[in-house]
Design an enzyme around this catalytic site. Structure first.
Site, PDB file in Angstrom:
ATOM      1  N   ARG A  63      29.687  14.123 -24.130  1.00 37.78           N
ATOM      2  CA  ARG A  63      28.359  13.554 -23.918  1.00 37.78           C
ATOM      3  C   ARG A  63      27.880  12.747 -25.124  1.00 37.78           C
ATOM      4  NH1 ARG A  63      24.505  18.349 -22.348  1.00 37.78           N
ATOM      5  NH2 ARG A  63      25.751  19.349 -23.973  1.00 37.78           N
ATOM      6  N   LYS A 121      38.506  28.888 -28.665  1.00 33.70           N
ATOM      7  CA  LYS A 121      37.981  30.252 -28.669  1.00 33.70           C
ATOM      8  C   LYS A 121      36.464  30.229 -28.702  1.00 33.70           C
ATOM      9  CE  LYS A 121      36.280  30.661 -32.929  1.00 33.70           C
ATOM     10  NZ  LYS A 121      34.911  31.096 -33.258  1.00 33.70           N
ATOM     11  N   ASP A 142      30.609  34.644 -32.659  1.00 34.58           N
ATOM     12  CA  ASP A 142      31.376  33.394 -32.688  1.00 34.58           C
ATOM     13  C   ASP A 142      32.394  33.428 -33.825  1.00 34.58           C
ATOM     14  OD1 ASP A 142      31.682  30.432 -31.795  1.00 34.58           O
ATOM     15  OD2 ASP A 142      31.333  30.305 -33.956  1.00 34.58           O
TER      16      ASP A 142
END
Length: 308
Positions: A37, A90, A168
């Site tokens: 985007r 990941k 994360d």
């Protein structure tokens, strides 16, 4: 064999820092398109969506998906349905169920699906696995602390539901842990610290055990300043093992026994090419399963609001 015609979806920092350099040095691939985007890649065709890219460039054979996990399922399903091999950054998805669905779809379509865990390919990880397999392991401590302001400045997706928050980076530690320990472990308790203004945790303290009552504990924190900590310390019958710097260095009783330059992403793409050529998938969900268990079992503790 001709190079695999590959495309990248989601052109952000990790793509520019890791994926593009790794692909440029690997003769198994030819990068022919990108979809994002906001970002573009010089010298190839660029599109705003994966659907537009797949329609316009039928020569694509494989797709590397590098957008946030909350948006990866639909993109992966589009690529697999078009019979393209798929590389998942990941974590491989926002939920276990959606990744299981993608694995089934890949098998149905006869293409390869790769759930990549880059930290497993850190230079000293295999040496640590070999060492732990050779001795009795008494206790393991995982310390994974970094500064979110440095690594994820102004990235709101990581704080949204499904963005994983401190998991994360923490899932990198879990991907190493599940690879190097001699037996599978399970979570026995967890505390997750949520800033009052965020939907994802900023810190987590987790206790694990296994069938032999191994004592394993992990501490993840996104508020670290100064030196960052990415260490796994194990007390063993053959001495104290320290796997440090995210898996880059291995020391036994203070002596460095393994240290090499980092080659995580080149090795990931080497593995992806291997499974494509072999006609199979590589989808290990153990690290993501631990994250899900931490959210399911963990006690939620609210802490002061966090602002970038």
């Amino acid at each position: 064999m001709s190079p695999i015609q590959i495309a990248i979806v989601g052109v952000g920092k990790i793509v520019r820092d890791q994926h593009l350099p790794a692909l440029a040095k690997n003769a198994d691939y030819r990068l022919i398109a990108a979809a994002s985007r906001h970002g573009t890649v010089d010298g190839i065709e660029n599109f705003k969506s994966i659907e537009a890219m797949l329609d316009a460039v039928p020569a694509i054979e494989a797709v590397s998906l590098c957008m946030p996990p909350q948006y990866r399922y639909e993109a992966a399903r589009s690529a697999l349905s078009a019979r393209k091999h798929v590389f998942l950054e990941k974590p491989p998805g926002a939920t276990l169920s959606e990744v299981a669905d993608l694995e089934a779809l890949a098998q149905e379509k006869g293409v390869s699906l790769f759930a990549s865990w880059h930290s497993r390919y850190a230079p000293a990880v295999e040496a640590a696995k070999t060492f732990l397999a050779s001795t009795a392991v008494d206790k393991v401590r995982i310390i994974w602390k970094e500064d979110v302001r440095h690594w994820h400045p102004n990235q709101e997706w990581i704080w949204a539901a499904g963005g994983l928050g401190v998991f994360d980076p923490g899932i990198n530690a879990l991907s190493i842990m599940t690879h190097i320990l001699p037996r599978p472990v399970f979570i026995t308790s967890a505390t997750l610290e949520f800033p009052e203004n965020r939907d994802a945790p900023i810190a987590a303290m987790i206790a694990f055990s296994d069938a032999e009552k191994l004592d394993v504990a992990a501490e993840f924190d996104w508020r670290q300043t100064g030196k960052q900590s990415w260490d796994i310390v194990a007390s063993t019958g053959a001495g104290e093992m320290v796997l440090s710097e995210g898996g880059a260095k291995l020391a036994i009783d203070g002596k460095i026994v393994h240290e090499e330059p980092e080659q995580e992403y080149p090795m990931l793409y080497r593995r992806f090419a291997e499974i494509i050529k072999a006609g199979r998938s590589d989808v290990d969900l153990a690290p993501l399963r631990h994250v899900a268990d931490a959210f399911m079992l963990g006690r939620r503790k609210f802490v002061e609001a966090f602002h970038d």
